[in-house]
Each structure stands twice: as C-alpha cells, then as structure tokens.
Design a protein around this motif. Structure first.
Motif, PDB file in Angstrom:
ATOM      1  N   TYR A  36       0.845  -1.195   0.000  1.00 25.13           N
ATOM      2  CA  TYR A  36       0.000   0.000   0.000  1.00 25.13           C
ATOM      3  C   TYR A  36       0.876   1.239   0.000  1.00 25.13           C
ATOM      4  O   TYR A  36       1.815   1.360   0.789  1.00 25.13           O
ATOM      5  CB  TYR A  36      -0.925   0.015   1.214  1.00 25.13           C
ATOM      6  CG  TYR A  36      -1.758   1.272   1.327  1.00 25.13           C
ATOM      7  CD1 TYR A  36      -2.428   1.800   0.224  1.00 25.13           C
ATOM      8  CD2 TYR A  36      -1.877   1.947   2.541  1.00 25.13           C
ATOM      9  CE1 TYR A  36      -3.185   2.950   0.332  1.00 25.13           C
ATOM     10  CE2 TYR A  36      -2.634   3.099   2.660  1.00 25.13           C
ATOM     11  CZ  TYR A  36      -3.291   3.606   1.548  1.00 25.13           C
ATOM     12  OH  TYR A  36      -4.039   4.752   1.649  1.00 25.13           O
ATOM     13  N   VAL A  68      -4.025   3.000   6.534  1.00 22.38           N
ATOM     14  CA  VAL A  68      -3.935   1.534   6.495  1.00 22.38           C
ATOM     15  C   VAL A  68      -5.161   0.909   7.149  1.00 22.38           C
ATOM     16  O   VAL A  68      -5.744  -0.052   6.623  1.00 22.38           O
ATOM     17  CB  VAL A  68      -2.647   1.052   7.210  1.00 22.38           C
ATOM     18  CG1 VAL A  68      -2.662  -0.469   7.363  1.00 22.38           C
ATOM     19  CG2 VAL A  68      -1.416   1.493   6.419  1.00 22.38           C
ATOM     20  N   TYR A 105       3.217  -4.838   3.002  1.00 25.63           N
ATOM     21  CA  TYR A 105       4.107  -3.673   3.097  1.00 25.63           C
ATOM     22  C   TYR A 105       3.302  -2.383   2.994  1.00 25.63           C
ATOM     23  O   TYR A 105       2.252  -2.326   2.348  1.00 25.63           O
ATOM     24  CB  TYR A 105       5.135  -3.662   1.949  1.00 25.63           C
ATOM     25  CG  TYR A 105       6.103  -4.812   1.936  1.00 25.63           C
ATOM     26  CD1 TYR A 105       7.341  -4.717   2.570  1.00 25.63           C
ATOM     27  CD2 TYR A 105       5.789  -5.997   1.257  1.00 25.63           C
ATOM     28  CE1 TYR A 105       8.241  -5.777   2.540  1.00 25.63           C
ATOM     29  CE2 TYR A 105       6.685  -7.061   1.226  1.00 25.63           C
ATOM     30  CZ  TYR A 105       7.909  -6.943   1.866  1.00 25.63           C
ATOM     31  OH  TYR A 105       8.795  -7.987   1.844  1.00 25.63           O
ATOM     32  N   VAL A 106       3.821  -1.348   3.620  1.00 21.21           N
ATOM     33  CA  VAL A 106       3.343   0.005   3.379  1.00 21.21           C
ATOM     34  C   VAL A 106       4.565   0.869   3.103  1.00 21.21           C
ATOM     35  O   VAL A 106       5.568   0.798   3.817  1.00 21.21           O
ATOM     36  CB  VAL A 106       2.509   0.559   4.566  1.00 21.21           C
ATOM     37  CG1 VAL A 106       3.314   0.564   5.854  1.00 21.21           C
ATOM     38  CG2 VAL A 106       1.998   1.954   4.256  1.00 21.21           C
ATOM     39  N   LEU A 161       1.508  -0.978  13.233  1.00 18.26           N
ATOM     40  CA  LEU A 161       1.817  -1.666  11.986  1.00 18.26           C
ATOM     41  C   LEU A 161       2.646  -2.921  12.254  1.00 18.26           C
ATOM     42  O   LEU A 161       2.424  -3.970  11.632  1.00 18.26           O
ATOM     43  CB  LEU A 161       2.565  -0.727  11.029  1.00 18.26           C
ATOM     44  CG  LEU A 161       1.715   0.395  10.413  1.00 18.26           C
ATOM     45  CD1 LEU A 161       2.608   1.430   9.720  1.00 18.26           C
ATOM     46  CD2 LEU A 161       0.697  -0.168   9.424  1.00 18.26           C
ATOM     47  N   PRO A 210       0.232   5.041   0.515  1.00 22.71           N
ATOM     48  CA  PRO A 210      -0.716   6.105   0.856  1.00 22.71           C
ATOM     49  C   PRO A 210      -0.285   7.453   0.282  1.00 22.71           C
ATOM     50  O   PRO A 210       0.874   7.659  -0.062  1.00 22.71           O
ATOM     51  CB  PRO A 210      -0.677   6.135   2.387  1.00 22.71           C
ATOM     52  CG  PRO A 210       0.649   5.563   2.755  1.00 22.71           C
ATOM     53  CD  PRO A 210       1.012   4.586   1.676  1.00 22.71           C
ATOM     54  N   LEU A 243      -2.403  -6.789   3.784  1.00 25.14           N
ATOM     55  CA  LEU A 243      -1.193  -6.088   3.343  1.00 25.14           C
ATOM     56  C   LEU A 243       0.087  -6.693   3.914  1.00 25.14           C
ATOM     57  O   LEU A 243       0.126  -7.135   5.059  1.00 25.14           O
ATOM     58  CB  LEU A 243      -1.267  -4.614   3.750  1.00 25.14           C
ATOM     59  CG  LEU A 243      -2.412  -3.795   3.157  1.00 25.14           C
ATOM     60  CD1 LEU A 243      -2.429  -2.405   3.764  1.00 25.14           C
ATOM     61  CD2 LEU A 243      -2.301  -3.717   1.628  1.00 25.14           C
TER      62      LEU A 243
END
Length: 339
Positions: free
Chosen positions: A225, A245, A259-260, A293, A227, A257
């Motif tokens: 993701y 998230v 990874y961010v 996270l 953002p 998910l």
C-alpha cells in the motif's frame, strides 16, 4: 529501444489498483522498470466531464482510465496534449477531448471494455488498463454522525460541511464483479500495489467489487500500500499513515497487506502554505503508527518520496517505483541484464 523493450518484458508482473491522479503518476514510473503492468482503475467517478458523459451517454466514466492510458502510452507529446485538452468555450466547455475520444470508441465498438482496449492499441500502451468492474456503480459514504452521502464527487464536499469523519463506504448495486482479465492479472502478479490516490473515492472502491479482496488475498504476490503524501480535505482530514492503512483493512481484511511505503521527507514550509489554506497536511508516520503496523506484521519501507512541480506536491514516481521494483525476486536478473 528493441533491447530495452526486451529487458522490460522480463520485468516483474505488477498490478496497480486505484484511480485519480495518484495512480497515473505511479504508472509513469513503473513503466521504466517493467512492461508487465496491469492498472485496475475505479469507475465510481460521477463528477466533472466524466460524470456528464456517464449521465448523457449511459457509459462508464472515462476520466481516471484516460489518465492511466496516457501514463502508460508510448506516443508523441503533442498527441498527449491533444488528448488532455479541455475545451474552454461553448457547449463542450470543461469537457476533455480524451474523454470524448473514449466515448466515441465506446459507441463504435459497443463495449466500454473493448473501447479501452482499442484506445490502448492506438496509443501503444505499455501493459493493460482495465476498469474495476463493468457495472454502473454508485459510491456511498456513511459518516460517523450517521449521515449517508451519495455519489463519489459529493463525498468530500458533504463530509467537509458536516465536519464528520467517514466511517465506511459502500457501492450500489451490491453485486458487481471484476473483469476477467483483472482477476487473471491478480492471480499471476508478483506485486500488487494499492494506491496512491484518494483513499475512500479512488482506492477503496476497487476493494468493494465482489470477490476482489479474496482474489488479492489468495494471490501469491506481495501486497503493497502506497498512501498519499498529503491528507485530503473532507476525506482524510488529520489522518496519519496508520489511519490510511486501518481504513484499507476495515474494507478488506486485517491480513491483506504485507508492506506500506511511507514518505519521511519533510516538505518545505513555503510549499505547504498553499495546502494549509485548504486544510491539507502531510501524512505522517507516528511512533504509535509504527507499533500498530508492527503488531499487524506489516513491514514499513521508509524513504524520501516527494516531488514538487509548480507548487503541487506529488510522489516521486521513479523513487516509489524503484522501491516497488526492489521487492520483486526478478530485480537481480534485470539489473544484471542492464549492467
């Protein structure tokens, strides 16, 4: 050029899901790393020129799809200028020529899906651009104060007036299915990227299509993701990275998910002044965000990802694309081929 195209054809299979300006910017960077790109684009738009064509011609909105096609097109700059041209006078005032072009293709071929394919062929598009669904869907937002807002273009406006955060969004009709090619691309993908783009009106609508979340979850691809770097007034006011998230997971599943990708670059104050007037702020990653996270087993990739053009703050598409590319197991083979 032929050698470069051959190398890019061996690149990772990347599916990018979203809409709006954010997705098209990312696609311009991704095509420098691979030609195996599938963009799955929202068709919930009901505002501007796209909304007029949707209402007048009974077709799906072409605006976001047009931007993604042009981002992946291998065409002359003059052609892109023509297709992005917006009429300034007369009955066509405010309408985009590229939208009209897709509308004409839709009339000629009798199918929105085929119209997009033929437009992509004309413009020598790298990869594929697909609508999230072929259903004529309408987006709704349920606010925390209990009000329900109808229509993608109304959501940020009505929400801002009500000063109430968005609790969730949904679509009508409730039964809508992704196009077959989109499902195939997700199943074969190495990496699936959500965003960037407006959280509730560009990214999440794709997850509301029946079975879309299940197809993404079952795929062996790494799920990423990306953002936005700035909050969106009336939609994500005061949102941090984790708030973004959390909204994605609330509309899908908590383990979707892997990874961010987070921007940690500070934006110059003089550039932010213009955004402050509208109530837009940088999307920050707090210490609490990092803990939450980590608890969800979502890995963070932090980097400087800002690009400022004509006082507009955007993702640096090449830097973001490189980070995504580096998640692929194919990267070493490609780097060796280029060296």
């Amino acid at each position: 050029m032929a050698y470069r195209n051959r190398i890019l054809s061996k690149g990772p299979k990347i599916v990018a899901i979203g809409g709006g300006t954010g997705l098209s910017i990312l696609l311009r960077g991704l095509k420098e790393y691979t030609s195996n790109i599938t963009a799955i684009v929202t068709v919930a738009d009901d505002g501007g020129g796209s909304g007029i064509l949707r209402e007048d011609l009974g077709m799906l909105p072409p605006g976001d799809i047009r931007n993604c096609i042009l981002a992946l097109a291998n065409t002359e700059p003059d052609m892109e200028r023509i297709l992005q041209y917006r009429f300034k006078e007369g009955s066509l005032k405010g309408q985009n020529f590229g939208n009209l072009f897709i509308a004409a293709m839709n009339e000629i071929y009798g199918s929105f899906e085929l119209a997009i394919k033929e437009t992509s062929n004309v413009l020598a598009v790298t990869g594929k651009v697909l609508p999230m669904t072929l259903e004529d869907v309408v987006l709704y937002a349920v606010l925390e104060n209990g009000n329900v807002v109808e229509g993608e273009s109304n959501i940020p406006l009505k929400n801002k007036e009500a000063s109430s955060k968005i609790d969730r969004v949904y679509m009508e009709p409730k039964i809508s299915y992704p196009v077959e090619e989109a499902v195939e691309a997700i199943e074969e993908a190495d990496i699936i990227v959500l965003g960037p783009g407006s959280l509730y009106t560009s990214v999440i609508p794709n997850l509301l299509v029946n079975d879309m979340v299940g197809h993404i979850y079952k795929s062996k691809a790494k799920k990423v993701y990306l953002p936005n770097v700035m909050t969106q007034p009336g939609e994500t006011d005061d949102y941090t990275v984790f708030d973004h998230v959390e909204a994605i997971l609330k509309h899908s599943r908590k383990d979707l998910l892997d990874y961010v990708i987070v921007n940690i670059e500070k934006i110059p104050e003089e550039t932010l002044e213009k955004y402050k007037e509208d109530g837009s702020k940088p999307v920050i990653l707090t210490e609490e965000d990092e803990k939450r996270l980590n608890n969800l087993n979502i890995k963070m990739i932090k980097s400087n990802l800002i690009e400022v053009k004509k006082d507009y703050i955007r993702h640096d598409s090449l830097k973001a694309s490189e980070l995504i590319f580096n998640l692929s197991v194919r990267k070493d083979k490609l780097k060796k081929a280029y060296s």
